[in-house]
Scaffold this motif. Structure first.
Motif, PDB file in Angstrom:
ATOM      1  N   THR A   1      18.796 -42.914   5.218  1.00 45.72           N
ATOM      2  CA  THR A   1      18.581 -43.896   4.367  1.00 45.72           C
ATOM      3  C   THR A   1      19.998 -44.894   4.398  1.00 45.72           C
ATOM      4  O   THR A   1      20.930 -44.350   4.404  1.00 45.72           O
ATOM      5  CB  THR A   1      18.262 -43.573   2.820  1.00 45.72           C
TER       6      THR A   1
ATOM      7  N   ALA B   1      22.124 -46.597   0.262  1.00 45.36           N
ATOM      8  CA  ALA B   1      23.462 -46.109  -0.473  1.00 45.36           C
ATOM      9  C   ALA B   1      24.473 -47.082  -0.354  1.00 45.36           C
ATOM     10  O   ALA B   1      25.752 -46.960  -0.511  1.00 45.36           O
ATOM     11  CB  ALA B   1      23.888 -44.570  -0.246  1.00 45.36           C
ATOM     12  N   THR B   2      24.641 -47.953   0.736  1.00 48.56           N
ATOM     13  CA  THR B   2      25.620 -48.920   0.925  1.00 48.56           C
ATOM     14  C   THR B   2      25.899 -49.731  -0.191  1.00 48.56           C
ATOM     15  O   THR B   2      26.852 -50.523  -0.009  1.00 48.56           O
ATOM     16  CB  THR B   2      25.338 -49.800   2.490  1.00 48.56           C
ATOM     17  N   THR B   3      24.723 -50.114  -1.082  1.00 49.98           N
ATOM     18  CA  THR B   3      24.858 -51.142  -2.205  1.00 49.98           C
ATOM     19  C   THR B   3      26.029 -50.468  -3.018  1.00 49.98           C
ATOM     20  O   THR B   3      26.431 -49.305  -3.174  1.00 49.98           O
ATOM     21  CB  THR B   3      23.619 -51.287  -2.843  1.00 49.98           C
ATOM     22  N   THR B   4      26.610 -51.325  -3.870  1.00 48.47           N
ATOM     23  CA  THR B   4      27.886 -50.892  -4.576  1.00 48.47           C
ATOM     24  C   THR B   4      27.646 -50.754  -5.870  1.00 48.47           C
ATOM     25  O   THR B   4      28.197 -50.419  -6.819  1.00 48.47           O
ATOM     26  CB  THR B   4      29.233 -51.799  -4.319  1.00 48.47           C
ATOM     27  N   THR B   5      26.331 -51.146  -6.338  1.00 46.70           N
ATOM     28  CA  THR B   5      26.006 -50.939  -7.854  1.00 46.70           C
ATOM     29  C   THR B   5      25.274 -49.914  -7.991  1.00 46.70           C
ATOM     30  O   THR B   5      24.604 -49.030  -7.197  1.00 46.70           O
ATOM     31  CB  THR B   5      25.092 -52.324  -8.164  1.00 46.70           C
ATOM     32  N   SER B   6      24.976 -49.508  -9.344  1.00 46.44           N
ATOM     33  CA  SER B   6      24.215 -48.244  -9.576  1.00 46.44           C
ATOM     34  C   SER B   6      22.753 -48.529  -9.338  1.00 46.44           C
ATOM     35  O   SER B   6      22.088 -47.298  -9.140  1.00 46.44           O
ATOM     36  CB  SER B   6      24.281 -47.988 -11.126  1.00 46.44           C
TER      37      SER B   6
ATOM     38  N   GLY C   1      20.418 -49.504  -6.685  1.00 41.45           N
ATOM     39  CA  GLY C   1      20.147 -49.987  -5.261  1.00 41.45           C
ATOM     40  C   GLY C   1      18.876 -50.563  -5.385  1.00 41.45           C
ATOM     41  O   GLY C   1      17.806 -50.110  -6.057  1.00 41.45           O
TER      42      GLY C   1
ATOM     43  N   ARG D   1      15.592 -47.859  -3.965  1.00 41.99           N
ATOM     44  CA  ARG D   1      15.242 -46.720  -4.282  1.00 41.99           C
ATOM     45  C   ARG D   1      15.227 -46.826  -5.878  1.00 41.99           C
ATOM     46  O   ARG D   1      16.206 -47.379  -6.527  1.00 41.99           O
ATOM     47  CB  ARG D   1      16.074 -45.382  -3.841  1.00 41.99           C
ATOM     48  N   PRO D   2      14.199 -46.193  -6.806  1.00 46.17           N
ATOM     49  CA  PRO D   2      14.265 -46.274  -8.018  1.00 46.17           C
ATOM     50  C   PRO D   2      15.487 -45.434  -8.735  1.00 46.17           C
ATOM     51  O   PRO D   2      15.656 -44.284  -8.178  1.00 46.17           O
ATOM     52  CB  PRO D   2      12.899 -45.663  -8.427  1.00 46.17           C
ATOM     53  N   THR D   3      15.993 -45.786  -9.799  1.00 49.44           N
ATOM     54  CA  THR D   3      16.768 -44.842 -10.583  1.00 49.44           C
ATOM     55  C   THR D   3      16.068 -43.753 -11.388  1.00 49.44           C
ATOM     56  O   THR D   3      15.117 -44.130 -11.856  1.00 49.44           O
ATOM     57  CB  THR D   3      17.488 -45.771 -11.808  1.00 49.44           C
ATOM     58  N   VAL D   4      16.522 -42.799 -11.191  1.00 50.64           N
ATOM     59  CA  VAL D   4      15.971 -41.679 -11.500  1.00 50.64           C
ATOM     60  C   VAL D   4      16.522 -41.377 -12.866  1.00 50.64           C
ATOM     61  O   VAL D   4      17.828 -41.099 -13.392  1.00 50.64           O
ATOM     62  CB  VAL D   4      15.958 -40.253 -10.842  1.00 50.64           C
TER      63      VAL D   4
ATOM     64  N   HIS E   1      26.020 -36.381   1.835  1.00 49.05           N
ATOM     65  CA  HIS E   1      25.572 -37.876   2.022  1.00 49.05           C
ATOM     66  C   HIS E   1      26.481 -38.733   1.336  1.00 49.05           C
ATOM     67  O   HIS E   1      26.852 -38.427  -0.043  1.00 49.05           O
ATOM     68  CB  HIS E   1      23.981 -37.760   1.249  1.00 49.05           C
ATOM     69  N   PRO E   2      26.522 -40.075   1.742  1.00 49.09           N
ATOM     70  CA  PRO E   2      26.254 -40.254   2.953  1.00 49.09           C
ATOM     71  C   PRO E   2      26.850 -40.138   4.160  1.00 49.09           C
ATOM     72  O   PRO E   2      26.898 -40.648   5.406  1.00 49.09           O
ATOM     73  CB  PRO E   2      26.057 -41.940   2.762  1.00 49.09           C
ATOM     74  N   ALA E   3      27.993 -39.082   4.029  1.00 49.91           N
ATOM     75  CA  ALA E   3      28.849 -38.733   5.034  1.00 49.91           C
ATOM     76  C   ALA E   3      27.774 -37.661   6.016  1.00 49.91           C
ATOM     77  O   ALA E   3      26.815 -37.034   5.290  1.00 49.91           O
ATOM     78  CB  ALA E   3      30.071 -37.972   4.856  1.00 49.91           C
TER      79      ALA E   3
ATOM     80  N   ILE F   1      34.258 -38.121  -0.571  1.00 50.90           N
ATOM     81  CA  ILE F   1      33.264 -38.554   0.450  1.00 50.90           C
ATOM     82  C   ILE F   1      33.704 -39.709   1.017  1.00 50.90           C
ATOM     83  O   ILE F   1      33.684 -40.728   0.384  1.00 50.90           O
ATOM     84  CB  ILE F   1      31.771 -38.277  -0.158  1.00 50.90           C
TER      85      ILE F   1
ATOM     86  N   PRO G   1      32.374 -41.579   4.484  1.00 50.13           N
ATOM     87  CA  PRO G   1      31.778 -41.488   5.856  1.00 50.13           C
ATOM     88  C   PRO G   1      32.357 -42.126   6.879  1.00 50.13           C
ATOM     89  O   PRO G   1      32.150 -41.739   7.955  1.00 50.13           O
ATOM     90  CB  PRO G   1      30.501 -41.927   5.365  1.00 50.13           C
TER      91      PRO G   1
ATOM     92  N   ALA H   1      28.030 -48.273   8.395  1.00 50.71           N
ATOM     93  CA  ALA H   1      27.048 -48.687   7.290  1.00 50.71           C
ATOM     94  C   ALA H   1      28.008 -48.302   6.090  1.00 50.71           C
ATOM     95  O   ALA H   1      27.448 -48.909   5.151  1.00 50.71           O
ATOM     96  CB  ALA H   1      25.924 -47.549   7.400  1.00 50.71           C
ATOM     97  N   HIS H   2      28.806 -47.420   6.031  1.00 50.60           N
ATOM     98  CA  HIS H   2      29.440 -47.183   4.917  1.00 50.60           C
ATOM     99  C   HIS H   2      31.112 -47.335   4.936  1.00 50.60           C
ATOM    100  O   HIS H   2      31.753 -46.566   4.730  1.00 50.60           O
ATOM    101  CB  HIS H   2      29.262 -45.675   4.411  1.00 50.60           C
TER     102      HIS H   2
ATOM    103  N   VAL I   1      26.831 -44.373 -15.627  1.00 51.11           N
ATOM    104  CA  VAL I   1      27.480 -45.557 -15.155  1.00 51.11           C
ATOM    105  C   VAL I   1      27.924 -46.518 -16.139  1.00 51.11           C
ATOM    106  O   VAL I   1      27.391 -47.032 -17.138  1.00 51.11           O
ATOM    107  CB  VAL I   1      26.330 -46.090 -14.412  1.00 51.11           C
TER     108      VAL I   1
ATOM    109  N   VAL J   1      31.003 -46.814 -11.461  1.00 54.98           N
ATOM    110  CA  VAL J   1      30.214 -47.791 -11.274  1.00 54.98           C
ATOM    111  C   VAL J   1      28.910 -47.346 -10.483  1.00 54.98           C
ATOM    112  O   VAL J   1      28.033 -48.053 -10.338  1.00 54.98           O
ATOM    113  CB  VAL J   1      30.921 -48.752 -10.193  1.00 54.98           C
ATOM    114  N   ALA J   2      28.994 -45.938 -10.080  1.00 56.55           N
ATOM    115  CA  ALA J   2      27.726 -45.546  -9.639  1.00 56.55           C
ATOM    116  C   ALA J   2      27.593 -43.846  -9.688  1.00 56.55           C
ATOM    117  O   ALA J   2      28.709 -43.204  -9.395  1.00 56.55           O
ATOM    118  CB  ALA J   2      27.582 -45.967  -8.193  1.00 56.55           C
TER     119      ALA J   2
ATOM    120  N   PRO K   1      20.279 -43.488  -6.565  1.00 56.67           N
ATOM    121  CA  PRO K   1      21.426 -43.278  -7.633  1.00 56.67           C
ATOM    122  C   PRO K   1      20.812 -43.144  -9.011  1.00 56.67           C
ATOM    123  O   PRO K   1      19.541 -43.185  -9.323  1.00 56.67           O
ATOM    124  CB  PRO K   1      21.850 -44.764  -7.800  1.00 56.67           C
ATOM    125  N   LEU K   2      21.659 -42.549  -9.697  1.00 55.07           N
ATOM    126  CA  LEU K   2      21.171 -41.969 -10.910  1.00 55.07           C
ATOM    127  C   LEU K   2      21.864 -43.004 -12.037  1.00 55.07           C
ATOM    128  O   LEU K   2      22.818 -43.482 -11.875  1.00 55.07           O
ATOM    129  CB  LEU K   2      21.524 -40.516 -11.570  1.00 55.07           C
TER     130      LEU K   2
ATOM    131  N   ARG L   1      31.337 -42.996  -7.787  1.00 58.76           N
ATOM    132  CA  ARG L   1      32.053 -44.072  -7.421  1.00 58.76           C
ATOM    133  C   ARG L   1      32.601 -44.717  -8.609  1.00 58.76           C
ATOM    134  O   ARG L   1      31.984 -45.082  -9.526  1.00 58.76           O
ATOM    135  CB  ARG L   1      31.274 -44.789  -6.437  1.00 58.76           C
TER     136      ARG L   1
END
Lengths: 339, 434
Positions: free
Chosen positions: A21, A24-29, A31, A34-37, A91-93, B229, B231, B235-236, B253, B269-270, B277-278, B290
């Motif tokens: 996927t 995960a490149t986004t920097t905010t909580s 994304g 994908r929904p926040t669980v 992940h994401p590594a 972590i 990567p 992409a990261h 968060v 922040v994440a 994300p949670l 993060r």
């Protein structure tokens, strides 16, 4: 075993789920894709998530403390689940260690194809130890019954030494067998790969002591606390693809030692053993000479779970001739460096 | 409602019938399969026993079967429609007290067995003391072999009264006593017709009802960093995540966090997982955090809530259990491992030794030997963030490891005193003290 309330919708048994996927490149909580669980704070985490978190914690401890880990990967469901957990842990590594397969030369072709596809998909490196090479060099001798499972130990230990692996992940579970029930999550092996049950280090809280001398290594079992039913429920929940032989299919088989075996170059059937076509599936994956199939109509994960939870036989009891040798068969093989 | 996981540990004296009870639990919850049972029946027959010896289910090693004893901690698994159980089955022999400590370290409930004919014996008291020491909040007192005392309510009540008083004195508040016969199955899974005077739960009913875990909202945030972590792919490119398992409390968060050892602060922040994300995560969950700032954090660091961070210390007072054959003595050099941090330590002094046989405290102890429980002072080479074990189990526990042999010498539970310095002030190594 009991039935569990279903917490997840059933997903396709065939679909690959170790999908990559890019969200995960986004920097905010939150994304965008994908929904926040959200879990309720005062509810305990469900038991599969608790087991997964424990396994992820164990794998990260090994990567944090060891220099050269490797993951034993046979294409069997436990190793597949272990790899799936490893993908999630880093992940994401990418998974930061190679996979190691001891190939008896008697593996099911479906399983080898699955193995290679999985390696390609996850971008991991695969190290293969061919038992045939040790036989060709005269280090190992073929057994009269054609079974090569007991021959795996030397190639495994030699390969661990050659690659200087200091930690080796195994998919062993404590519910499999009485000797395994007493093994630690971090299991120290001496230079001969041997396990000494009386010299095991006590393991407290979630603090793992992986210290070892040069030449020694540590076997690590992240799925120690999982049961066979947990593994299948996790496969269902995560939608993990398995080698096709885990699901019911028509196959030409013959009867030996109370089990259905697949004919092959390894030495079966004998003239007095008639071959017939039956609808079967495998509960474990190993050397063709000693891995038996069970009569089954279970073609999906859900049907397998129903079958496993209703079964009155343990998976090793149903399908592994090598464990039936003596009351302490597994203990003896573990002492010698087998898993 | 989630299908929950409860971890429990058993303890009992020799011949209390513990293995039989565990066998009974597995058997009556249908967690034993027929080939296993066949093997046990065959062996039992070979040995001339009248019925299947359920103890054979749990005695896994050859030496155990030959000697008819249980050597080591064994883990057992059973499940009901509501819960899965991980049972640490620990031997009752005096010389294997370390195994009870091991099994109890991850347990939320201790199942303490007594023989109805013998009542509360020394070892029962020892098991209760160890359960209390390890912070186990729930104890099930299982009074076994009730069939041998004619299912007498008076015998049961007397045992319960004695144990209750002892357990309360040690700070265990939740004790539930259950009269059973493991051999016949009375009140293990199914209610017994032979104890009409007993209106409490069966053992399994109790195991299904006892609350799992503690409310993470009541605990401070503790997050030991396991792995960073990074990567390092296209992409990261700038991704930098701190992977770990929430050891205590809840992380959200937006939370302000502090690196316990350095006092550096940042904001979450994440909270990343493979599944997305949670917004927040609680004790027990493996996640990747993060932070807003690029500060120096690596394996061994502990992230804590900025308002309630533990003070890094170089002097530790702790209760320890010796787990190895080698004694623990003053001036001994060891490694202390807590969370993801490992530091050098010296045993500065031994203040007392608890005699586990008599439960007498000796204040003139010069060393601690295998199975001893004692109070020690440790001097650390660098400051480490430790909580009082009684407050936070996960960040108040540690191992002492022999650097030469790699052996786990002792398990410790910290008792740091309250310190005056505010949490964000870095303690200078020379002046660190309580």
């Amino acid at each position: 075993m009991s039935t569990f309330p279903s917490t997840q919708t059933t997903t396709s048994t065939e679909g690959p789920t170790v999908t990559t996927t890019t969200t995960a490149t986004t920097t905010t909580s939150t994304g965008p894709d994908r929904p926040t669980v959200i879990h309720h704070p005062t509810l305990p985490v469900d038991h599969l998530s608790a087991l997964e978190s424990e396994a992820i914690h164990i794998m990260r401890e090994v990567v944090g403390e060891f220099e050269r880990p490797a993951l034993l990967f046979s294409g069997g469901k436990d190793s597949v689940v272990m790899l799936h957990v490893a993908v999630k842990a880093f992940h994401p590594a990418r998974v930061p260690f190679p996979l190691l397969h001891v190939d008896t030369g008697h593996n099911f072709p479906e399983v080898l194809a699955y193995r290679d596809a999985t390696v390609a998909r996850t971008g991991t490196r695969l190290v293969v130890a061919q038992v045939q090479d040790w036989i060709d060099r005269g280090v190992l001798r073929e057994r009269p019954d054609g079974t090569r499972n007991p021959l795996q130990t030397v190639p495994l230990l030699d390969t661990i030494t050659e690659h200087r692996f200091d930690a080796v992940f195994g998919g062993g579970r404590r519910d499999e067998e009485k000797a395994r029930a007493k093994e630690r999550i971090f299991s120290l092996r001496d230079a001969f790969g041997q396990w000494d049950p009386r010299r095991q280090r006590p393991e407290l809280w979630d603090l793992y002591n992986g210290r070892h001398a040069p030449g020694e290594h540590v076997r690590v079992f992240p799925l120690s606390n999982w049961t066979e039913a947990d593994v299948w429920r996790y496969i269902e929940r995560e939608g993990i693809a398995l080698p096709s032989i885990y699901y019911a299919h028509e196959r030409a088989v013959f009867r030996r030692g109370g089990m259905w075996l697949t004919p092959g170059d390894w030495g079966g059937p004998r003239p007095e053993e008639p071959v017939e076509v039956r609808r079967i599936r495998y509960r474990t994956v190993g050397d063709m000479s000693c891995t038996g199939a069970v009569d089954s109509g279970a073609g999906t994960v859900a049907e397998v779970i129903a079958e496993v939870t209703a079964s009155r036989l343990t998976e090793r009891g149903a399908t592994r001739a090598d464990d039936k040798l003596s009351e302490a068969a597994m203990e003896d093989r573990k002492r010698e460096g087998y898993f | 409602m989630a299908h929950e996981l409860l971890r429990l540990a058993t303890a009992g004296s020799v011949d209390d019938g513990k293995s039989t009870l565990v066998g009974r639990l597995l058997h009556d919850t249908k967690s034993i399969l027929s080939d296993t049972l066949d093997a046990i029946e065959r062996v039992s027959r070979d040995r001339g026993l009248a019925g299947p010896d359920l103890a054979l289910l749990t005695d896994g090693l050859r030496a155990e079967r030959e000697q008819g004893i249980t050597i080591d901690v064994a883990y057992r698994y059973f499940a009901t429609p509501n819960r899965s159980f991980i049972l640490a089955d620990t031997p009752g022999h005096v010389q294997y007290t370390r195994n009870m400590v091991t099994g109890a370290s991850t347990a939320e409930l201790a199942l303490i067995l007594v023989d109805a004919r013998h009542g509360v014996v020394e070892q029962t008291r020892r098991h209760a003391a160890i359960s209390a020491l390890l912070g186990i909040r729930h104890v099930a007192l299982v009074v076994n072999k009730m069939d041998l005392v004619g299912f007498s309510p008076e015998v049961f009540e007397a045992i319960r009264g004695t144990f209750d008083a002892y357990a309360r004195a040690h700070g265990v508040d939740d004790v539930v006593a259950i009269p059973i016969s493991a051999l016949d199955g009375d009140n293990v899974v199914t209610r017994s017709a032979r104890t009409p005077w007993y209106d409490g739960p069966t053992l399994l009913e109790h195991l299904e009802a006892v609350p799992v875990g503690s409310d993470p909202a009541e605990q401070p945030l503790r997050f030991p960093v396991q792995v960073v972590i990074r990567p390092q792919d296209e992409a990261h490119h700038d991704y930098r995540g701190y992977a770990g398992r929430v050891a205590a409390g809840i992380v959200r968060v937006g939370d302000a966090v502090v690196v316990a050892a350095s006092g550096l602060r940042s904001t979450v922040v994440a909270i990343d997982t493979y599944d997305g994300p949670l917004a927040w995560a609680q004790a027990g969950q493996s996640v990747t955090l993060r932070l807003a700032d690029d500060i120096d954090i690596s394996r061994g660091d502990l992230l804590a809530g900025a308002a309630d961070a533990p003070q890094p210390v170089r002097e530790v007072e702790a209760t320890v259990t010796v787990l190895a054959d080698q004694p623990l003595a003053p001036r001994q050099r060891l490694l202390l491992k807590t969370g993801t941090a490992t530091v050098r330590a010296i045993v500065a002094g031994i203040d007392s030794r608890l005699d586990v046989d008599t439960l007498d405290v000796h204040e003139d102890a010069t060393q601690l030997v295998l199975n001893d429980i004692g109070e020690v002072r440790l001097h650390l080479a660098e400051p480490v963030a430790l909580d009082a074990y009684a407050r936070v189990r996960s960040t108040g526990s540690f191992l002492l490891i022999d650097d030469q042999t790699g052996a786990t010498v002792a398990a410790g539970m910290a008792r740091p005193r309250i310190v005056a310095a505010p949490p964000h002030v870095h303690v200078s190594p020379a002046g660190a003290s309580f």
